[in-house]
Design an enzyme around this catalytic site. Structure first.
Site, PDB file in Angstrom:
ATOM      1  N   ASN A   8       0.861  -1.188   0.000  1.00 17.51           N
ATOM      2  CA  ASN A   8       0.000   0.000   0.000  1.00 17.51           C
ATOM      3  C   ASN A   8       0.896   1.236   0.000  1.00 17.51           C
ATOM      4  O   ASN A   8       1.517   1.556   1.005  1.00 17.51           O
ATOM      5  CB  ASN A   8      -0.881  -0.036   1.262  1.00 17.51           C
ATOM      6  CG  ASN A   8      -1.669   1.243   1.463  1.00 17.51           C
ATOM      7  OD1 ASN A   8      -1.826   2.044   0.534  1.00 17.51           O
ATOM      8  ND2 ASN A   8      -2.165   1.443   2.682  1.00 17.51           N
ATOM      9  N   TRP A   9       0.942   1.928  -1.134  1.00 17.33           N
ATOM     10  CA  TRP A   9       1.857   3.075  -1.253  1.00 17.33           C
ATOM     11  C   TRP A   9       1.282   4.339  -0.607  1.00 17.33           C
ATOM     12  O   TRP A   9       1.939   5.366  -0.583  1.00 17.33           O
ATOM     13  CB  TRP A   9       2.164   3.339  -2.732  1.00 17.33           C
ATOM     14  CG  TRP A   9       2.855   2.199  -3.427  1.00 17.33           C
ATOM     15  CD1 TRP A   9       3.206   0.997  -2.883  1.00 17.33           C
ATOM     16  CD2 TRP A   9       3.257   2.140  -4.795  1.00 17.33           C
ATOM     17  NE1 TRP A   9       3.819   0.204  -3.823  1.00 17.33           N
ATOM     18  CE2 TRP A   9       3.854   0.879  -5.008  1.00 17.33           C
ATOM     19  CE3 TRP A   9       3.176   3.034  -5.869  1.00 17.33           C
ATOM     20  CZ2 TRP A   9       4.371   0.494  -6.253  1.00 17.33           C
ATOM     21  CZ3 TRP A   9       3.679   2.655  -7.109  1.00 17.33           C
ATOM     22  CH2 TRP A   9       4.275   1.390  -7.292  1.00 17.33           C
ATOM     23  N   LYS A  10       0.066   4.270  -0.149  1.00 13.01           N
ATOM     24  CA  LYS A  10      -0.615   5.430   0.464  1.00 13.01           C
ATOM     25  C   LYS A  10      -0.487   6.653  -0.453  1.00 13.01           C
ATOM     26  O   LYS A  10      -0.528   6.512  -1.666  1.00 13.01           O
ATOM     27  CB  LYS A  10      -0.048   5.707   1.862  1.00 13.01           C
ATOM     28  CG  LYS A  10       0.038   4.448   2.718  1.00 13.01           C
ATOM     29  CD  LYS A  10       0.241   4.742   4.163  1.00 13.01           C
ATOM     30  CE  LYS A  10       0.507   3.444   4.908  1.00 13.01           C
ATOM     31  NZ  LYS A  10       0.250   3.527   6.324  1.00 13.01           N
TER      32      LYS A  10
HETATM   33  C1  PEP Z   1      -0.673  -0.021   5.917  1.00 11.46           C
HETATM   34  O1  PEP Z   1      -0.661   1.047   5.335  1.00 11.46           O
HETATM   35  O2  PEP Z   1      -1.634  -0.776   5.746  1.00 11.46           O
HETATM   36  C2  PEP Z   1       0.434  -0.381   6.797  1.00 11.46           C
HETATM   37  C3  PEP Z   1       0.383  -1.527   7.416  1.00 11.46           C
HETATM   38  O3  PEP Z   1       1.462   0.532   6.938  1.00 11.46           O
HETATM   39  P1  PEP Z   1       2.914   0.291   7.595  1.00 11.46           P
HETATM   40  O4  PEP Z   1       3.466  -0.996   7.014  1.00 11.46           O
HETATM   41  O5  PEP Z   1       3.730   1.474   7.198  1.00 11.46           O
HETATM   42  O6  PEP Z   1       2.724   0.164   9.072  1.00 11.46           O
END
Ligand code: PEP
Length: 241
Positions: A8-10
Site C-alpha cells: 500500500n503506497w498510500k
Molecule cells: C498499511 O498502510 O496498511 C500499513 C500496514 O502501513 P505500515 O506498514 O507502514 O505500518
C-alpha cells in the site's frame, strides 16, 4: 494458496516515481512464482502502473472507492474506474480511512457490497487502537468491525481478503508479535461463515517478515512504508519460512 504480499503506497509516489519503482520491482521479483504480489499505488499512478504490469505476474489494487458506481461525488472515485485501469483489488476499511477520514462501519459495508457486485476483491481491514488494546477491548472492537462490515454479505466472505491491522502498529515501527497476530487472526476466523484469506499489516519490515510468515495463520501481509523502496519490498516478497 500462495501467500499474498500487498504494498500500500498510500499518498506516496507520483507517476514518474511509481514507474521507477515498478520497473525496479519487476526486475527484482517479477519472476517470483510462489507469491501473489499486489501493488496498490495512489489513484493518479494507477494507469501507468497498470500499463507496466500488464502481462506480468503482478496484480494491482486501489486504495479506496465510492459505494456508488458514478454520480455527483466530487473528489471520489468509482470502483468501475479502478477496474478500467486494471485493478483487481481494493482496500476498504483501512485505519487511515476510518480514523483520519471518519469512515464508519456502515460506509465500509456499502463499499464492500459494491466492490463485490462489480467484481473487485475487497481487502477488508480491521484493527484496534492502542487505547482499545490497553483496556482489553480488542476482541469487542474487531467483532463489531467484522459484524458491521460484513452485514448481509457474511456468506460472501470467501470472495474477499481480510487484513488484521492493529492501528497502533501502522506506521509506528511497533509490530504485533506473531502470537498477538495469530490470536486475533484465529478470533477473526472463528467469526467467519466461510474460509477467507487473512493478512497481517502493521510495520511489516524485512527484519520481521520471516518470523511473521512462519505462522500458518498469517497468509500474507499488507505493507505500507516498506513497500515504497524496491529493496525492502523485495526482501519482504522473498521472505523465508
Ligand atoms: C498499511 O498502510 O496498511 C500499513 C500496514 O502501513 P505500515 O506498514 O507502514 O505500518
Amino acid at each position: 494458496m500462495e501467500p499474498i504480499i500487498a504494498g500500500n503506497w498510500k499518498m506516496h509516489s507520483d507517476p514518474s516515481e511509481s514507474r521507477k519503482l515498478v520497473q525496479e520491482l519487476l526486475e527484482a521479483v517479477g519472476d517470483v512464482k510462489e507469491r501473489i504480489v499486489i501493488l496498490i499505488p495512489p489513484f493518479t499512478s494507477l494507469p501507468c502502473v497498470g500499463e507496466l504490469i500488464r502481462n506480468t505476474r503482478f496484480k494491482m489494487g486501489g486504495q479506496n472507492m465510492h459505494w456508488e458506481r458514478q454520480g455527483a461525488f466530487t473528489g471520489e472515485t468509482s470502483g468501475l474506474f479502478l477496474k478500467a485501469v486494471g485493478c483487481e483489488y481494493v482496500i476498504l476499511g483501512h485505519s487511515e480511512r476510518r480514523h483520519v477520514m471518519g469512515e464508519c462501519d456502515d460506509v465500509i459495508n456499502k463499499k464492500i457490497r459494491t466492490a463485490l457486485e462489480i467484481g473487485l476483491i475487497p481487502i477488508f481491514c480491521v484493527g484496534e487502537t492502542d487505547g482499545e488494546r490497553a483496556s482489553g477491548e480488542t476482541r469487542r472492537v474487531i467483532e463489531r468491525q467484522i459484524k458491521e462490515g460484513l452485514k448481509g454479505i457474511e456468506s460472501e466472505v470467501h470472495k474477499m481478503i481480510l487484513a488484521y491491522e492493529p492501528v497502533w502498529a501502522i506506521g509506528t515501527g511497533k509490530t504485533a508479535t506473531p502470537e498477538q497476530a495469530v490470536e486475533v487472526h484465529e478470533f477473526i476466523r472463528s467469526m467467519l461463515k466461510k474460509p477467507s484469506t487473512i493478512l497481517y499489516g502493521g510495520s511489516v519490515k524485512p527484519d520481521n517478515i520471516d518470523v511473521l510468515m512462519k505462522e500458518k495463520e498469517i497468509e500474507g501481509v499488507l505493507v505500507g512504508g516498506a513497500s515504497l523502496k524496491a529493496e525492502s519490498f523485495t526482501r519482504i516478497v522473498r521472505f523465508k519460512r
